[in-house]
Design a protein around this motif. Sequence first.
Motif, PDB file in Angstrom:
ATOM      1  N   ASP A   1       0.831  -1.200   0.000  1.00 28.45           N
ATOM      2  CA  ASP A   1       0.000   0.000   0.000  1.00 28.45           C
ATOM      3  C   ASP A   1       0.867   1.252   0.000  1.00 28.45           C
ATOM      4  N   ARG A   2       0.357   2.284  -0.617  1.00 26.78           N
ATOM      5  CA  ARG A   2       1.103   3.537  -0.724  1.00 26.78           C
ATOM      6  C   ARG A   2       1.426   4.124   0.645  1.00 26.78           C
ATOM      7  N   SER A   3       0.614   3.820   1.644  1.00 26.73           N
ATOM      8  CA  SER A   3       0.863   4.348   2.980  1.00 26.73           C
ATOM      9  C   SER A   3       2.045   3.665   3.672  1.00 26.73           C
ATOM     10  N   GLU A   4       2.476   2.523   3.160  1.00 23.07           N
ATOM     11  CA  GLU A   4       3.551   1.773   3.811  1.00 23.07           C
ATOM     12  C   GLU A   4       4.937   2.261   3.421  1.00 23.07           C
ATOM     13  N   PHE A   5       5.094   2.699   2.179  1.00 24.19           N
ATOM     14  CA  PHE A   5       6.395   3.126   1.686  1.00 24.19           C
ATOM     15  C   PHE A   5       6.219   4.413   0.884  1.00 24.19           C
ATOM     16  N   HIS A   6       7.255   5.246   0.873  1.00 19.88           N
ATOM     17  CA  HIS A   6       7.136   6.533   0.182  1.00 19.88           C
ATOM     18  C   HIS A   6       7.186   6.385  -1.330  1.00 19.88           C
ATOM     19  N   ALA A   7       7.592   5.223  -1.809  1.00 24.87           N
ATOM     20  CA  ALA A   7       7.675   4.968  -3.251  1.00 24.87           C
ATOM     21  C   ALA A   7       7.284   3.524  -3.511  1.00 24.87           C
ATOM     22  N   PRO A   8       6.828   3.196  -4.732  1.00 24.09           N
ATOM     23  CA  PRO A   8       6.529   1.792  -5.043  1.00 24.09           C
ATOM     24  C   PRO A   8       7.787   0.938  -4.918  1.00 24.09           C
ATOM     25  N   VAL A   9       7.600  -0.295  -4.451  1.00 20.44           N
ATOM     26  CA  VAL A   9       8.719  -1.209  -4.220  1.00 20.44           C
ATOM     27  C   VAL A   9       8.936  -2.053  -5.472  1.00 20.44           C
ATOM     28  N   SER A  10      10.166  -2.073  -5.955  1.00 18.31           N
ATOM     29  CA  SER A  10      10.490  -2.789  -7.191  1.00 18.31           C
ATOM     30  C   SER A  10      10.321  -4.290  -7.027  1.00 18.31           C
ATOM     31  N   TYR A  11       9.929  -4.946  -8.121  1.00 25.76           N
ATOM     32  CA  TYR A  11       9.906  -6.401  -8.176  1.00 25.76           C
ATOM     33  C   TYR A  11      11.225  -6.852  -8.803  1.00 25.76           C
ATOM     34  N   PRO A  12      11.928  -7.824  -8.206  1.00 22.77           N
ATOM     35  CA  PRO A  12      13.322  -8.073  -8.590  1.00 22.77           C
ATOM     36  C   PRO A  12      13.559  -8.525 -10.020  1.00 22.77           C
ATOM     37  N   THR A  13      12.643  -9.264 -10.638  1.00 25.29           N
ATOM     38  CA  THR A  13      12.902  -9.776 -11.987  1.00 25.29           C
ATOM     39  C   THR A  13      12.069  -9.070 -13.049  1.00 25.29           C
ATOM     40  N   ALA A  14      11.535  -7.897 -12.723  1.00 25.90           N
ATOM     41  CA  ALA A  14      10.697  -7.184 -13.689  1.00 25.90           C
ATOM     42  C   ALA A  14      11.499  -6.738 -14.897  1.00 25.90           C
ATOM     43  N   CYS A  15      10.914  -6.903 -16.071  1.00 26.91           N
ATOM     44  CA  CYS A  15      11.538  -6.429 -17.301  1.00 26.91           C
ATOM     45  C   CYS A  15      11.429  -4.902 -17.400  1.00 26.91           C
ATOM     46  N   ALA A  16      12.453  -4.290 -17.925  1.00 28.25           N
ATOM     47  CA  ALA A  16      12.416  -2.865 -18.257  1.00 28.25           C
ATOM     48  C   ALA A  16      13.527  -2.623 -19.271  1.00 28.25           C
ATOM     49  N   PRO A  17      13.217  -2.168 -20.479  1.00 33.88           N
ATOM     50  CA  PRO A  17      11.886  -1.801 -20.958  1.00 33.88           C
ATOM     51  C   PRO A  17      11.006  -3.034 -21.203  1.00 33.88           C
ATOM     52  N   GLN A  18       9.703  -2.810 -21.088  1.00 37.78           N
ATOM     53  CA  GLN A  18       8.725  -3.878 -21.293  1.00 37.78           C
ATOM     54  C   GLN A  18       7.546  -3.281 -22.045  1.00 37.78           C
ATOM     55  N   ALA A  19       7.054  -3.995 -23.037  1.00 32.03           N
ATOM     56  CA  ALA A  19       6.172  -3.390 -24.031  1.00 32.03           C
ATOM     57  C   ALA A  19       4.878  -2.860 -23.442  1.00 32.03           C
ATOM     58  N   TRP A  20       4.125  -3.698 -22.727  1.00 36.42           N
ATOM     59  CA  TRP A  20       2.828  -3.181 -22.297  1.00 36.42           C
ATOM     60  C   TRP A  20       2.959  -2.233 -21.117  1.00 36.42           C
ATOM     61  N   ALA A  21       4.067  -2.290 -20.375  1.00 41.50           N
ATOM     62  CA  ALA A  21       4.329  -1.255 -19.374  1.00 41.50           C
ATOM     63  C   ALA A  21       4.645   0.072 -20.059  1.00 41.50           C
ATOM     64  N   ALA A  22       5.414   0.008 -21.159  1.00 37.96           N
ATOM     65  CA  ALA A  22       5.729   1.220 -21.906  1.00 37.96           C
ATOM     66  C   ALA A  22       4.482   1.830 -22.529  1.00 37.96           C
ATOM     67  N   ALA A  23       3.561   0.986 -22.970  1.00 31.92           N
ATOM     68  CA  ALA A  23       2.342   1.483 -23.611  1.00 31.92           C
ATOM     69  C   ALA A  23       1.320   1.999 -22.605  1.00 31.92           C
ATOM     70  N   THR A  24       1.485   1.658 -21.331  1.00 32.16           N
ATOM     71  CA  THR A  24       0.504   2.036 -20.316  1.00 32.16           C
ATOM     72  C   THR A  24       0.280   3.543 -20.217  1.00 32.16           C
ATOM     73  N   PRO A  25       1.323   4.383 -20.096  1.00 28.32           N
ATOM     74  CA  PRO A  25       1.064   5.824 -20.002  1.00 28.32           C
ATOM     75  C   PRO A  25       0.343   6.378 -21.223  1.00 28.32           C
ATOM     76  N   VAL A  26       0.609   5.817 -22.390  1.00 31.56           N
ATOM     77  CA  VAL A  26      -0.069   6.262 -23.610  1.00 31.56           C
ATOM     78  C   VAL A  26      -1.561   5.968 -23.505  1.00 31.56           C
ATOM     79  N   GLN A  27      -1.891   4.758 -23.048  1.00 32.34           N
ATOM     80  CA  GLN A  27      -3.289   4.391 -22.891  1.00 32.34           C
ATOM     81  C   GLN A  27      -3.970   5.241 -21.820  1.00 32.34           C
ATOM     82  N   LEU A  28      -3.263   5.534 -20.741  1.00 33.96           N
ATOM     83  CA  LEU A  28      -3.846   6.360 -19.685  1.00 33.96           C
ATOM     84  C   LEU A  28      -4.138   7.772 -20.186  1.00 33.96           C
ATOM     85  N   MET A  29      -3.245   8.312 -21.003  1.00 35.71           N
ATOM     86  CA  MET A  29      -3.516   9.642 -21.566  1.00 35.71           C
ATOM     87  C   MET A  29      -4.705   9.589 -22.512  1.00 35.71           C
ATOM     88  N   ARG A  30      -4.832   8.485 -23.232  1.00 35.65           N
ATOM     89  CA  ARG A  30      -5.959   8.381 -24.153  1.00 35.65           C
ATOM     90  C   ARG A  30      -7.290   8.374 -23.404  1.00 35.65           C
TER      91      ARG A  30
END
Length: 715
Positions: free
Chosen positions: A609-638
Amino acid sequence: MTAWNADAETTITEAGSVILVEGSSFCISSRSGDIRPDGETNGAFFQDTRILSRWELNINGFPREPLAAQRPDAFEATFVGRAKWPDGRFDSPLVVRQQRHVGPGLQDDITLENFSAEPVDCSIELLVDADQADLFDVKGGRPNRHSALTRSVRGNELVVEAVSDGQRRGSAIRAAGAEVSEYALRFHPTIPARGKWSTSVIVVPLVNRVSPDETFTEAGKPRLRTGVKRHRAWEKSVPPITLGESSVEATLRWSQRDLGSLRIFDPGHPERVAVAAGAPWFMALFGRDALLSSYMALLIDPDLASGTLQTLADIQGTKVDHDSEEEPGRIPHEVRLGVTPGLSRSGKAYYGTVDATPLFVGVLGELSRWGLSEDIIEALLPHADRALDWIQDYGDRDGDGFVEYRRATDHGLANQGWKDSWDGINFADGTIAEAPIALCEVQGYVYSAYLARAGIARAAGERKTEQHWAARAAVLKEEFNKRFWLPDKGYFAIALDRDKKPVDSCASNMGHCLWTGIVDEEKAPSVVRRLMSREMFTGWGIRTLASDMVAYNPVSYHNGSVWPHDTALAATGIMRYGFVDEAKKVARGVLEAAAHFDGQLPELFCGFDRSEFHAPVSYPTACAPQAWAAATPVQLMRILLRFDPDLTRDVVHLAPILPEEFGDFKAEDVKLAGSRITLSAKGSEGSIEGLPADLKLLKEPRPPLDTQLGGQSGD
């Protein structure tokens, strides 16, 4: 989302690793630029084979002291370090610059500069190895399964080769002026006072002793390669986006950059572009990932979606093959280039996914609304019809109208929806659901596929075909809302199990059902309340599994983590049913999370939860760059713009609800039906420049239960 099974979990990439990507090639190194053999996942990869497993540069008997690692482009990095003086003293005036390019192989331009007032004799040693390990073995932390490596010095080259499954893979490593041995390249330059010494080290991959086209050469200029030219052309063609809120603007630019770096091209059709799933381990075509990512990136470039559809159509299933799980009409899960076929066992494509096939039809329908060329639609329509045949003939295993999955072989994926980890589908009490499994979101995708086909038929004046598929959609929607709804809980079951029992865990999958419009309107408020509850919404995004479920774990892959794309699709659905404030809250949460990742959203992050930490906690094996994560802000703006073209009806909807702090938004040169338009918005006001005269601008949201994937609403 990817080829992730109980026996194939990825070892963690070293913290601070530098990842370079071009097409399906990539390189993972330490911050110094070295590739150490004790770093299990480090290396340079070409066509799913590790062509470099060791790359350690020692000067005067010592490794470099790393000073900086900069990545000006996805395919290029510059490493700066300090070398020790020959007597071993630390305060050395020897500076090492190493410029690395990745592509069809690798090139390192190494420069050693002497800032002292006296010349210096240096001993330089580059320790190299190339284990030719298959990507699946590296990713899983397993030892090599091929025959022993052979090393040979041929003139000025070290050639390291191995044979596996009848294929010979190798690496040819060279550098001008080097003394070449079976394990190292050595140099003994004298560097003048205030002078420099340079060399270029080149690695050429070999497949059955043949090198790829356009390899790196001493005379060539890395920045003039085809891959780099494509990247530069992408940068020039994508819509320039400006926004008053600088952090969100930076996130959108990261999205454009990452999507550009993840593009892959079919050598047989270089004009087609698709998108790989993510770096480093999934630089390949994944049906579901590519379809969802390109759908969410429509505002940036609709060509990603059309190229993805064309590429997938070429490898659509034509026969029944239990090893690869191929079936006529089925869209593949993943396509690999390495020696080891991976999950397929019998070829380069593995078809074990339940959702890529209906998504194929749905995305085609959405593109028809965006004004995709009639010639392309006409060419793809037979493939869409074969996909619909698969839904009926193979997807619906028991004739109950729902699409289920059950793997055909014990080496295939046990779960074949986007939550494809072995424990991803479970009951509220933590019990694992048993196959055949009918996922709730898959029924939504099928519903959209039926409506997409009806819409294409309507645009073509084929009334009978339109009515047929619209009727199929109506029946599916009615049955879905009866069988999947849990009236005592106020939300939809994540699935039906093998006994047709509702799998009653509260999961994010039902957000996808809102996105597709399969949810009855009177049930939507209850679903939205649950998605926005403290158990589901962390403040940064929507959890994959509610915190009051027994299987909940905020650091799991699919049972409590937050996936940006999953949250974005849920937000699209929330907006579609008219819950504007809730959709804005979710969108802002994800975009604020992105700022804590320096603007580059990862594949997923932990579900604290956002109240537990001042920033989101990373997941250790997450891909970056990653396609649908990269496309997410575009979709949110749409969805915040509520921008919805429907060229089948000659209208374009634009009804923005941008947060006040976003300020002015502008996107220039947005592709729409062969034209380029400019979108401008601030708050609730919006306009479009360059809209073709035959299209009407409607400054109102699209009707909430309008057909097909892009439906958005809100009052």
